[in-house]
Design a protein around this motif. Structure first.
Motif, PDB file in Angstrom:
ATOM      1  N   ALA A  70       0.993   2.709   8.895  1.00  0.00           N
ATOM      2  CA  ALA A  70       0.531   3.923   8.228  1.00  0.00           C
ATOM      3  C   ALA A  70       1.245   4.113   6.891  1.00  0.00           C
ATOM      4  N   THR A  71       2.553   3.925   6.900  1.00  0.00           N
ATOM      5  CA  THR A  71       3.323   4.094   5.676  1.00  0.00           C
ATOM      6  C   THR A  71       2.912   3.069   4.631  1.00  0.00           C
ATOM      7  N   ASP A  72       2.677   1.828   5.064  1.00  0.00           N
ATOM      8  CA  ASP A  72       2.240   0.783   4.125  1.00  0.00           C
ATOM      9  C   ASP A  72       0.905   1.136   3.493  1.00  0.00           C
ATOM     10  N   VAL A  73      -0.047   1.595   4.303  1.00  0.00           N
ATOM     11  CA  VAL A  73      -1.371   1.940   3.794  1.00  0.00           C
ATOM     12  C   VAL A  73      -1.294   3.133   2.844  1.00  0.00           C
ATOM     13  N   ILE A  74      -0.524   4.135   3.211  1.00  0.00           N
ATOM     14  CA  ILE A  74      -0.380   5.320   2.357  1.00  0.00           C
ATOM     15  C   ILE A  74       0.276   4.952   1.029  1.00  0.00           C
ATOM     16  N   ASP A  75       1.341   4.167   1.088  1.00  0.00           N
ATOM     17  CA  ASP A  75       2.016   3.755  -0.148  1.00  0.00           C
ATOM     18  C   ASP A  75       1.084   2.973  -1.062  1.00  0.00           C
ATOM     19  N   ALA A  76       0.284   2.083  -0.468  1.00  0.00           N
ATOM     20  CA  ALA A  76      -0.586   1.220  -1.258  1.00  0.00           C
ATOM     21  C   ALA A  76      -1.835   1.933  -1.759  1.00  0.00           C
ATOM     22  N   ASN A  77      -2.444   2.765  -0.916  1.00  0.00           N
ATOM     23  CA  ASN A  77      -3.738   3.361  -1.257  1.00  0.00           C
ATOM     24  C   ASN A  77      -3.644   4.714  -1.944  1.00  0.00           C
ATOM     25  N   VAL A  78      -2.583   5.451  -1.654  1.00  0.00           N
ATOM     26  CA  VAL A  78      -2.414   6.780  -2.242  1.00  0.00           C
ATOM     27  C   VAL A  78      -1.261   6.785  -3.241  1.00  0.00           C
ATOM     28  N   GLY A  79      -0.125   6.250  -2.814  1.00  0.00           N
ATOM     29  CA  GLY A  79       1.068   6.236  -3.666  1.00  0.00           C
ATOM     30  C   GLY A  79       2.015   7.345  -3.280  1.00  0.00           C
ATOM     31  N   ASP A  81       4.486   8.435  -4.769  1.00  0.00           N
ATOM     32  CA  ASP A  81       4.816   9.292  -5.907  1.00  0.00           C
ATOM     33  C   ASP A  81       3.702  10.285  -6.229  1.00  0.00           C
ATOM     34  N   GLN A  82       2.575  10.162  -5.529  1.00  0.00           N
ATOM     35  CA  GLN A  82       1.468  11.091  -5.721  1.00  0.00           C
ATOM     36  C   GLN A  82       1.426  12.162  -4.632  1.00  0.00           C
ATOM     37  N   ILE A  83       2.413  12.155  -3.739  1.00  0.00           N
ATOM     38  CA  ILE A  83       2.439  13.085  -2.609  1.00  0.00           C
ATOM     39  C   ILE A  83       3.735  13.881  -2.620  1.00  0.00           C
ATOM     40  N   GLN A 132       1.509  22.177  -4.788  1.00  0.00           N
ATOM     41  CA  GLN A 132       2.070  21.039  -4.076  1.00  0.00           C
ATOM     42  C   GLN A 132       0.949  20.060  -3.698  1.00  0.00           C
ATOM     43  N   ARG A 133       1.219  18.773  -3.919  1.00  0.00           N
ATOM     44  CA  ARG A 133       0.237  17.731  -3.581  1.00  0.00           C
ATOM     45  C   ARG A 133       0.480  17.279  -2.136  1.00  0.00           C
ATOM     46  N   VAL A 134      -0.543  17.460  -1.312  1.00  0.00           N
ATOM     47  CA  VAL A 134      -0.387  17.277   0.131  1.00  0.00           C
ATOM     48  C   VAL A 134      -1.305  16.164   0.638  1.00  0.00           C
ATOM     49  N   LEU A 135      -0.771  15.352   1.535  1.00  0.00           N
ATOM     50  CA  LEU A 135      -1.586  14.383   2.265  1.00  0.00           C
ATOM     51  C   LEU A 135      -1.840  14.943   3.657  1.00  0.00           C
ATOM     52  N   VAL A 160      -2.867  21.186  -3.295  1.00  0.00           N
ATOM     53  CA  VAL A 160      -3.752  20.154  -3.816  1.00  0.00           C
ATOM     54  C   VAL A 160      -3.868  19.051  -2.774  1.00  0.00           C
ATOM     55  N   VAL A 161      -5.067  18.835  -2.265  1.00  0.00           N
ATOM     56  CA  VAL A 161      -5.278  17.789  -1.266  1.00  0.00           C
ATOM     57  C   VAL A 161      -6.503  16.963  -1.653  1.00  0.00           C
ATOM     58  N   LYS A 162      -6.269  15.673  -1.829  1.00  0.00           N
ATOM     59  CA  LYS A 162      -7.328  14.750  -2.220  1.00  0.00           C
ATOM     60  C   LYS A 162      -7.495  13.602  -1.230  1.00  0.00           C
ATOM     61  N   ASP A 163      -6.508  13.424  -0.351  1.00  0.00           N
ATOM     62  CA  ASP A 163      -6.517  12.275   0.551  1.00  0.00           C
ATOM     63  C   ASP A 163      -6.222  12.713   1.979  1.00  0.00           C
ATOM     64  N   VAL A 164      -6.891  12.044   2.923  1.00  0.00           N
ATOM     65  CA  VAL A 164      -6.665  12.275   4.345  1.00  0.00           C
ATOM     66  C   VAL A 164      -6.377  10.927   4.991  1.00  0.00           C
ATOM     67  N   PHE A 165      -5.296  10.870   5.763  1.00  0.00           N
ATOM     68  CA  PHE A 165      -4.980   9.642   6.501  1.00  0.00           C
ATOM     69  C   PHE A 165      -5.142   9.892   7.994  1.00  0.00           C
ATOM     70  N   MET A 166      -5.735   8.918   8.678  1.00  0.00           N
ATOM     71  CA  MET A 166      -5.833   8.970  10.131  1.00  0.00           C
ATOM     72  C   MET A 166      -5.651   7.562  10.672  1.00  0.00           C
ATOM     73  N   LEU A 167      -5.235   7.474  11.928  1.00  0.00           N
ATOM     74  CA  LEU A 167      -5.074   6.153  12.520  1.00  0.00           C
ATOM     75  C   LEU A 167      -6.424   5.480  12.732  1.00  0.00           C
ATOM     76  N   PHE A 168      -7.435   6.275  13.075  1.00  0.00           N
ATOM     77  CA  PHE A 168      -8.730   5.708  13.427  1.00  0.00           C
ATOM     78  C   PHE A 168      -9.847   6.507  12.786  1.00  0.00           C
ATOM     79  N   GLN A 169     -10.814   5.789  12.215  1.00  0.00           N
ATOM     80  CA  GLN A 169     -12.001   6.442  11.661  1.00  0.00           C
ATOM     81  C   GLN A 169     -13.242   5.818  12.294  1.00  0.00           C
ATOM     82  N   TYR A 170     -14.164   6.671  12.720  1.00  0.00           N
ATOM     83  CA  TYR A 170     -15.410   6.156  13.277  1.00  0.00           C
ATOM     84  C   TYR A 170     -16.145   5.292  12.253  1.00  0.00           C
TER      85      TYR A 170
END
Length: 236
Positions: A70-79, A81-83, A132-135, A160-170
């Motif tokens: 999860a941390t790897d995906v968030i760092d790579a896809n969102v950043g 420094d953007q949260i 505040q920029r929130v994930l 400010v929320v632009k991104d949502v992370f989840m373990l699983f997406q349909y």
């Protein structure tokens, strides 16, 4: 605290993350195929298969591996420094948000399904401030409707929320992508139903008949739902 990645994940790495996650969910029996009657999702859609991602919290080794992903995906896809903070969605998203906040060293809040009190702040618990920029973090996304409501509550409070992370997406409803685009929200996940089915075939999980039923549902979920007494469409 895990150091952030300096570059995007390769397609091969993302594929490996999806496969490992899918196999882990199958191994802990988080995926169940309906027997006598279909499952009815919160959207009203009938489904031959159900997934309970919350089971991850009871398996420390799986939990640790998936939170690392999860941390790897968030760092790579969102950043990172953007949260500015991680927001867990009540209730299933809260433990995963807590672990991700720990992994990233970021502050955490959680957002309620229903307001407790009055004013925009009535949906949010924890320390926060406008701008505040929130994930937003959840366990899974089906059609995405509840994610939109959580994001609306956060935005109403000035976050400010632009991104949502989840373990699983349909990741089977075309309407979901369109709704998220309109709201200016990006979804990020570890794996999808397509990954589950691929891994189930590769590792001979479920019977062939069950896998064929799942494949038919994934190809035309609303058509399958209609044929089995469920909702014919999605409402956002």
């Amino acid at each position: 605290m895990k150091e952030p990645l300096s570059m995007s994940l390769s397609a091969q790495t993302r594929r490996e993350i999806a496969q490992i996650t899918a196999l882990a969910l199958l191994d802990i029996h988080a995926v169940e195929v309906a027997k006598d009657r279909p499952f009815i999702l919160s959207s009203g859609v009938a489904s031959p298969v159900y997934i309970d991602v919350r089971k991850v919290i009871s398996y420390p080794a799986v939990r640790e591996k998936l939170m690392g992903f999860a941390t790897d995906v968030i760092d790579a896809n969102v950043g990172r420094d953007q949260i500015d903070a991680i927001a867990g969605a009540e209730t299933a998203g809260i433990p995963f948000a807590a672990w991700i906040a720990f992994e990233t060293g970021l502050p955490m809040q959680y957002v309620r399904k229903r307001a407790q009190g009055f004013g925009p702040q009535a949906h949010i618990e924890g320390v926060w401030e406008p701008g505040q920029r929130v994930l937003l973090v959840e366990d899974l996304t089906t059609d995405g409707a509840s994610k939109l409501r959580f994001c609306q509550a956060l935005r109403a409070a000035g976050l400010v929320v632009k991104d949502v992370f989840m373990l699983f997406q349909y990741d089977i409803f075309a309407e979901t992508g369109a709704a998220m685009d309109r709201a200016g929200i990006r979804l990020h996940e570890l794996c999808t139903w397509a990954d589950i089915l691929d891994v189930a075939v590769a590792h001979n999980r479920f019977t062939k008949q069950e896998r064929d039923i799942i494949a038919a549902f994934l190809k035309d979920p609303l058509g399958w739902s209609t044929d089995h007494g469920g909702a014919r469409s999605l409402t956002f």
